[in-house]
Design an enzyme around this catalytic site. Sequence first.
Site, PDB file in Angstrom:
ATOM      1  N   ASP A  87      44.330  34.201  45.718  1.00  0.00           N
ATOM      2  CA  ASP A  87      43.280  34.971  45.518  1.00  0.00           C
ATOM      3  C   ASP A  87      42.405  35.099  44.286  1.00  0.00           C
ATOM      4  O   ASP A  87      42.943  35.478  43.375  1.00  0.00           O
ATOM      5  CB  ASP A  87      43.789  36.491  45.910  1.00  0.00           C
ATOM      6  CG  ASP A  87      42.439  37.481  45.865  1.00  0.00           C
ATOM      7  OD1 ASP A  87      41.333  37.201  46.020  1.00  0.00           O
ATOM      8  OD2 ASP A  87      42.721  38.719  45.732  1.00  0.00           O
ATOM      9  N   ASP A 105      35.038  33.971  45.820  1.00  0.00           N
ATOM     10  CA  ASP A 105      36.650  34.726  46.162  1.00  0.00           C
ATOM     11  C   ASP A 105      37.157  33.980  47.228  1.00  0.00           C
ATOM     12  O   ASP A 105      36.800  34.274  48.625  1.00  0.00           O
ATOM     13  CB  ASP A 105      35.954  36.142  46.323  1.00  0.00           C
ATOM     14  CG  ASP A 105      37.303  37.045  46.490  1.00  0.00           C
ATOM     15  OD1 ASP A 105      38.171  36.465  46.406  1.00  0.00           O
ATOM     16  OD2 ASP A 105      36.963  38.249  46.655  1.00  0.00           O
TER      17      ASP A 105
END
Length: 404
Positions: free
Chosen positions: A101, A287
């Site tokens: 992430d 992201d």
Amino acid sequence: MLKLLLVLLVWSWTSSALIRVPLRRLRSIRTQLRADGVLEEFLKDHRPDMFNRRYAQCFPPGTPSLRLGRSSERVYNFMDAQYFGEISLGIPEQNFSVVLDTGSADLWVPSSYCVSQACGKSLHRRFKAFESSSFHHDGRMFGIHYGSGHLLGVMGRDTLKVGLTAINQEFGESVYEPGATFVLAKFDGVLGLGFPSLAEILGNPVFDNMMAQKIVDKPVFSFYLSRSGGSSPDGELLLGGIDESLYNGPINWIPLTSKGYWQIKMDSVSVQGVSSFCPRGCQAIVDTGTSLIAGPTNDSFLLQQLIGATPTNIGEFLIDCSRVSSLPHVTFALGGVDYTLTAEHYVRREMLGDRELCFSGFQAVDIVTPEGPLWILGDVFLRRFYSVFDRGQERVGLAVAKQP
């Protein structure tokens, strides 16, 4: 012959210097819940206000991640997460599946001391500190606030292997994961690749530790996410560089505007060539931990209207599958280059029994920063574009990803 030998030597050196972490693509929590007919009930129970009232008393007073307004500063939503990689912690190795992430900076996995249903033996693998000869106890507590829940744990240090080996890696052992989100999750934990300012766990995030120990050839990592369900693997995280065989054309480099998230300036967003949003520029984050493309609420609702998406009673936006081929293109201008998504890129298709459903790949999320509201370029965008994260020169690179 000598020239060929030199080429082969260079090729073998660059190939060995690039560490590949295979990614698997699995059904998201949202897809599972929809198939089971309980998505609406789940979303009602896991609204941030409802969740806080139910579980806040279960956390020690003053837990930083529970402070008012924290959720507007940190956005993590794994309801739609689909891409996971394998890591190991400890000696001998204990294996875990994690979300890789770029929108967070912490590494955590469930602890063998975890008391929540999500840590049941049959659901997720748990870290057993007492079985690792390289484990160092820390004792400090941490808390992380996610969009769909909180978790609480204690910190430690151990040997991490993720394609290569980093020693004394700070990480969190979660001991309390309330709610049903992590019960349903196909991953054990999360490995954050954002900047240290995002971290809740004290110490170096994973990639900072790798750079400090000089175990990556370059201070660069890159992501390739496949759109095809039949490819193997379903994507790759490449540590220490890039792979030119995974993209077409040159890489366009965009400087960072802030070092927390991988935040860049976005010139504009247009629908079918007409500039509709942030014509004077706005901020965006790249992201890998967010599956959809998110924008401020007002902009997002207008965008849904422009692509012909209609809202459901649980906040999703449906699209008529028969109209997908005629829907407008959506273009994001970044660093003077246009990145265009057709409807085939931004429409998410799901099977519910024998019926196909089509959902918009856009969603509304309000993140307010000193530089203005943020857009989030998640996996819907990154499946189309190969992404490079350059810590050395503080920039993001994008190129058209090759697809099988």
